[in-house]
Scaffold this active site. Structure first.
Site, mmCIF file in Angstrom:
data_model
loop_
_atom_site.group_PDB
_atom_site.id
_atom_site.type_symbol
_atom_site.label_atom_id
_atom_site.label_comp_id
_atom_site.label_asym_id
_atom_site.label_seq_id
_atom_site.Cartn_x
_atom_site.Cartn_y
_atom_site.Cartn_z
ATOM 1 N N ALA A 135 0.875 -1.171 0.000
ATOM 2 C CA ALA A 135 0.000 0.000 0.000
ATOM 3 C C ALA A 135 0.912 1.220 0.000
ATOM 4 O O ALA A 135 2.049 1.151 0.475
ATOM 5 C CB ALA A 135 -0.860 -0.011 1.249
ATOM 6 N N GLU B 25 -0.851 -9.239 -0.470
ATOM 7 C CA GLU B 25 -2.280 -9.431 -0.161
ATOM 8 C C GLU B 25 -3.118 -9.437 -1.438
ATOM 9 O O GLU B 25 -4.069 -10.209 -1.559
ATOM 10 C CB GLU B 25 -2.745 -8.331 0.810
ATOM 11 C CG GLU B 25 -2.141 -8.529 2.201
ATOM 12 C CD GLU B 25 -2.448 -7.384 3.139
ATOM 13 O OE1 GLU B 25 -2.087 -6.236 2.811
ATOM 14 O OE2 GLU B 25 -3.049 -7.627 4.195
HETATM 15 N N1 COA Z 1 4.643 3.046 -0.587
HETATM 16 C C1 COA Z 1 5.045 4.200 -1.147
HETATM 17 N N2 COA Z 1 6.159 4.320 -1.893
HETATM 18 C C2 COA Z 1 6.877 3.197 -2.082
HETATM 19 C C3 COA Z 1 6.528 1.949 -1.532
HETATM 20 C C4 COA Z 1 5.335 1.906 -0.760
HETATM 21 N N3 COA Z 1 4.906 0.786 -0.213
HETATM 22 N N4 COA Z 1 7.461 1.035 -1.884
HETATM 23 C C5 COA Z 1 8.368 1.675 -2.639
HETATM 24 N N5 COA Z 1 8.026 2.985 -2.767
HETATM 25 C C6 COA Z 1 8.729 4.044 -3.496
HETATM 26 C C7 COA Z 1 9.949 4.537 -2.738
HETATM 27 O O1 COA Z 1 9.574 5.493 -1.778
HETATM 28 C C8 COA Z 1 10.769 5.110 -3.860
HETATM 29 O O2 COA Z 1 10.223 6.372 -4.219
HETATM 30 P P1 COA Z 1 11.204 7.655 -4.473
HETATM 31 O O3 COA Z 1 12.096 7.209 -5.607
HETATM 32 O O4 COA Z 1 10.268 8.741 -4.838
HETATM 33 O O5 COA Z 1 11.936 7.835 -3.202
HETATM 34 C C9 COA Z 1 10.504 4.164 -5.028
HETATM 35 O O6 COA Z 1 9.275 3.510 -4.698
HETATM 36 C C10 COA Z 1 11.570 3.115 -5.225
HETATM 37 O O7 COA Z 1 11.739 2.410 -4.002
HETATM 38 P P2 COA Z 1 13.160 2.207 -3.263
HETATM 39 O O8 COA Z 1 12.889 1.982 -1.806
HETATM 40 O O9 COA Z 1 14.075 3.320 -3.619
HETATM 41 O O10 COA Z 1 13.658 0.865 -3.966
HETATM 42 P P3 COA Z 1 14.676 -0.193 -3.361
HETATM 43 O O11 COA Z 1 15.026 -1.085 -4.484
HETATM 44 O O12 COA Z 1 15.768 0.483 -2.640
HETATM 45 O O13 COA Z 1 13.835 -1.015 -2.270
HETATM 46 C C11 COA Z 1 11.904 -2.179 -1.432
HETATM 47 C C12 COA Z 1 12.771 -1.821 -2.671
HETATM 48 C C13 COA Z 1 10.663 -2.911 -1.956
HETATM 49 C C14 COA Z 1 12.682 -3.094 -0.504
HETATM 50 C C15 COA Z 1 11.499 -0.893 -0.690
HETATM 51 O O14 COA Z 1 10.949 0.017 -1.624
HETATM 52 C C16 COA Z 1 10.497 -1.080 0.409
HETATM 53 O O15 COA Z 1 10.842 -1.562 1.469
HETATM 54 N N6 COA Z 1 9.229 -0.659 0.183
HETATM 55 C C17 COA Z 1 8.202 -0.702 1.192
HETATM 56 C C18 COA Z 1 7.695 -2.120 1.381
HETATM 57 C C19 COA Z 1 6.639 -2.158 2.457
HETATM 58 O O16 COA Z 1 6.895 -1.937 3.613
HETATM 59 N N7 COA Z 1 5.415 -2.450 2.044
HETATM 60 C C20 COA Z 1 4.304 -2.599 2.935
HETATM 61 C C21 COA Z 1 3.527 -1.355 3.034
HETATM 62 S S1 COA Z 1 2.197 -1.540 4.159
#
Ligand code: COA
Length: 259
Positions: free
Chosen positions: A66, A115
């Site tokens: 989300a 999910e």
């Molecule tokens: N919500 C909002 N933005 C998200 C997101 C989420 N769940 N997951 C990734 N993004 C965004 C990041 O903020 C980033 O945006 P920006 O470039 O404007 O800063 C972009 O997507 C790329 O993500 P980034 O974190 O830079 O990629 P990464 O390869 O370093 O890491 C993940 C990948 C998936 C490990 C990491 O993005 C992450 O942990 N995301 C959240 C996962 C999560 O907790 N999901 C559950 C939500 S309830």
């Protein structure tokens, strides 16, 4: 229908819905959830569409969850509403759709992303996919069905461990757990799902919809066996049943009218 965050290819009997926010790893914001609802609702009504494949755009993510930026400052009440609305508009909606929905998991499927994949009727993943429910690391719990569908799919103990550790699993483990049915290369993912979809499309659309209903009933508060009996009986009143049985007896391929 015009969408900002998703792509819909409904030209063939197998429709493909692609969540298209690659720069945000296809995170589910409010607008995307609404658009997915509208697209699934339209595809369900479209008689030409038999099966739906759901995937994410880009090579990195199915859906990374989300959209955290949208709910970071929510109150208790707003949090509850967010969850209830998501269940209704998307997650329960997809699970109970009368047409088969296959998740083509092409990368990260985290939080709401996993999910959503779990709300689909089954999942195929590419080798690079990573799956998990990291919500407790954000101080919240899975709120789009994850606490229910994950234990249903992989068992309570494994689900508890995944949820509690907030860790990601790779496709070998996901396959071993039965969370995904097949693992293929990223290049072959859609084609593989299309082949499965085409096999499914040979079958009676009405019987498929009843099968979805009966299987789902066992995971609700209703009695799945009762639902099966009801749905089984209902099949006998359909044109698809007449066609399927006649085709078998006449030693020809069935041509189901979908009624
Ligand atoms: N919500 C909002 N933005 C998200 C997101 C989420 N769940 N997951 C990734 N993004 C965004 C990041 O903020 C980033 O945006 P920006 O470039 O404007 O800063 C972009 O997507 C790329 O993500 P980034 O974190 O830079 O990629 P990464 O390869 O370093 O890491 C993940 C990948 C998936 C490990 C990491 O993005 C992450 O942990 N995301 C959240 C996962 C999560 O907790 N999901 C559950 C939500 S309830």
């Amino acid at each position: 229908m015009k969408f900002n965050n998703i792509l819909v290819n409904d030209k063939e009997a197998t429709a493909i819905v692609t969540i298209n926010r690659p720069t945000k790893l296809n995170a589910l914001n409010r607008e995307t959830i609404q658009e997915l609802h509208d697209a699934f609702e339209a595809l369900e009504k479209d008689k030409g569409v038999k099966v739906i494949i759901l995937t994410g755009s880009g090579e990195k993510a199915f859906v990374a969850g989300a959209d955290i930026s949208e709910f970071a400052d929510f109150s208790e009440k707003e949090g509850g509403k967010l969850s209830a609305k998501g269940h209704k508009l998307l997650f329960d909606f997809v699970e109970n759709l009368s047409k088969p929905v296959i998740a083509a998991v092409n990368g990260f499927a985290l939080g709401g992303g996993l999910e959503l994949a779990m709300a689909c009727h089954f999942r195929v993943a590419s080798h690079n996919a990573r799956m998990g429910l990291p919500e407790v690391s954000l101080g919240v719990i899975p709120g789009y069905g994850g606490t229910q569908r994950l234990p249903q799919l992989i068992g309570k103990g494994r689900a508890m461990e995944l949820i509690m550790t907030a860790s990601m699993i790779d496709v070998d483990r996901a396959l071993g757990y039965g969370l995904v049915n097949h693992v293929v290369s990223q290049e072959q993912l859609i084609e593989f799902c299309q082949k499965l979809a085409s096999k499914i499309s040979n079958n009676s659309p009405v019987a498929l919809s009843y099968a979805i209903k009966a299987v789902n009933a066992g995971f609700k508060n209703s009695n799945g066996y009762d639902e099966e009996i009801k749905a089984f009986g209902a099949c006998f009143g359909t044109e698809d049943f007449k066609e399927g049985t006649s085709a078998f007896l006449e030693k020809r391929k069935a041509d189901f009218p979908g009624e």
